[in-house]
Motif scaffolding. Sequence first.
Motif, short mmCIF file in Angstrom:
data_model
loop_
_atom_site.label_atom_id
_atom_site.label_comp_id
_atom_site.label_asym_id
_atom_site.label_seq_id
_atom_site.Cartn_x
_atom_site.Cartn_y
_atom_site.Cartn_z
N LEU A 259 5.09 -2.22 6.50
CA LEU A 259 4.62 -2.06 5.25
C LEU A 259 3.34 -3.10 5.03
O LEU A 259 3.27 -3.98 6.03
CB LEU A 259 5.59 -2.56 4.20
CG LEU A 259 6.83 -1.54 4.05
CD1 LEU A 259 7.91 -2.16 3.00
CD2 LEU A 259 6.58 -0.07 3.71
N SER A 260 2.39 -2.58 4.61
CA SER A 260 0.96 -3.38 4.39
C SER A 260 0.54 -3.66 3.17
O SER A 260 1.23 -3.27 2.19
CB SER A 260 0.02 -2.35 5.14
OG SER A 260 0.31 -1.62 6.32
N GLY A 261 -0.09 -4.70 3.07
CA GLY A 261 -0.67 -5.45 1.87
C GLY A 261 -0.42 -6.71 1.56
O GLY A 261 0.00 -7.55 2.51
N ILE A 262 -0.55 -7.14 0.35
CA ILE A 262 -0.22 -8.28 -0.18
C ILE A 262 1.08 -8.41 -0.68
O ILE A 262 1.26 -7.85 -2.15
CB ILE A 262 -1.33 -8.99 -1.32
CG1 ILE A 262 -2.74 -8.77 -0.76
CG2 ILE A 262 -0.98 -10.24 -1.68
CD1 ILE A 262 -3.33 -9.81 0.20
N CYS B 68 -0.70 4.70 -0.80
CA CYS B 68 -1.81 4.43 0.30
C CYS B 68 -1.09 4.48 1.65
O CYS B 68 -0.85 3.47 2.05
CB CYS B 68 -2.72 3.38 -0.10
SG CYS B 68 -3.84 3.39 -1.20
N GLY B 69 -0.94 5.62 2.11
CA GLY B 69 -0.17 5.78 3.35
C GLY B 69 1.41 5.98 3.35
O GLY B 69 2.01 5.93 1.97
N TYR C 150 -5.54 1.40 9.19
CA TYR C 150 -6.27 1.32 7.84
C TYR C 150 -6.52 -0.16 7.52
O TYR C 150 -5.87 -1.13 7.67
CB TYR C 150 -5.08 1.91 6.63
CG TYR C 150 -4.48 3.01 7.08
CD1 TYR C 150 -5.32 4.21 7.57
CD2 TYR C 150 -3.15 3.57 6.92
CE1 TYR C 150 -4.73 5.46 7.83
CE2 TYR C 150 -2.60 4.51 7.37
CZ TYR C 150 -3.39 5.44 7.72
OH TYR C 150 -2.76 6.87 8.09
N THR C 151 -7.71 -0.20 6.62
CA THR C 151 -8.09 -1.47 6.24
C THR C 151 -8.41 -1.42 4.77
O THR C 151 -9.06 -0.78 4.08
CB THR C 151 -9.67 -2.02 7.00
OG1 THR C 151 -9.25 -1.98 8.21
CG2 THR C 151 -10.02 -3.11 6.48
N TRP D 45 0.81 -1.15 0.08
CA TRP D 45 0.03 0.13 -0.05
C TRP D 45 0.89 1.22 0.04
O TRP D 45 0.60 2.21 -0.59
CB TRP D 45 -0.93 0.07 1.29
CG TRP D 45 -1.72 -1.08 1.37
CD1 TRP D 45 -2.08 -1.85 0.78
CD2 TRP D 45 -2.83 -1.39 2.55
NE1 TRP D 45 -3.00 -2.95 1.01
CE2 TRP D 45 -3.36 -2.62 2.33
CE3 TRP D 45 -2.61 -0.63 3.64
CZ2 TRP D 45 -4.16 -3.06 3.16
CZ3 TRP D 45 -3.64 -1.43 4.50
CH2 TRP D 45 -4.49 -2.44 4.49
N GLU D 46 1.77 1.36 0.79
CA GLU D 46 2.61 2.55 0.90
C GLU D 46 3.49 2.83 0.04
O GLU D 46 3.71 3.92 -0.04
CB GLU D 46 3.30 2.50 2.48
CG GLU D 46 2.83 2.29 3.71
CD GLU D 46 2.26 0.81 4.09
OE1 GLU D 46 1.62 0.86 5.24
OE2 GLU D 46 2.56 0.10 3.38
#
Length: 282
Positions: free
Chosen positions: A223-226, A108-109, A137-138, A103-104
């Motif tokens: 860090l976020s996400g897939i 996104c962030g 965040y979702t 995301w980042e």
Amino acid sequence: MKRLLLLALFAATAASAKAPAERWLDPECFEVGRAPMRTSFIAFPTAAEAIPENDYTRSPFYRTLNGEWSFLRVDRPGAEPEGFFRSGHDDSSWGTMPVPGIWELNGCGDPVYTNKPYPWHKFFEVKPPLIPHEQNYTGLYRRTVTVPADWKGRDIFIHIGSATSNVTLWVNGREAGYSEDSKLEAEFDITRYLTPGSDNLIVMRVNRWCDGSFLEDQDFWRLSGIGRDCYLYARDKRRLADVRLTPDLVDDYRNGTLRAEIATTPGIGSVRLTLRDAAGSC
């Protein structure tokens, strides 16, 4: 007495309805419906097809899910649009997010780096296992995929290579599983939710943080996400399910052994085979 029974039934029903939405806060829940961890491999119809290619993506039993997904990021858990996981939900106003994709690094962030403190320590009192809603965040992912018609009669799995910090999965509007352990793959048997030969909706929800984030706090960028490959694969009902190879040295390191543990389905159990090379090499 009747009133007490009704109250007890209502409380049990409310608790049951609430549980799936609160798994990210429950330290006793780190997976629901996740298939056992296994050696990574994709099957081919024949050895003649598998060996020359040496490329699992060419198997007819493999379909990648990598690429652009419809994506919506909301500010906190619970702020998701109603019915976002249902087939009829209108996601035309959503953006997109690559899978794999962080995301980042996709607008996104911002990446967060901390060494010793938890990443939320500046705005939320650290009280394990409580996780903040603020800035948690979702991300919501939606994609329609066509499952090959000739996969009918086989077991069909989804492989999610890495989801940080967790992932909840829906297939055709039905919840199919949940997983934490953000740096491990999550696989789910989704056979009963799919219709081979037709389009099928896959939806994933990922929280930036969950209760498991307390145990995954290290000196690295948050860090976020897939973060890794996602795909579908199909297997025969009766199959080799897992293989574990363990090499070892024996006889004062002069000789070697190779133990092979082979698990099969359904209900056949495991086979152990030990090979020993008396010449001293293995």
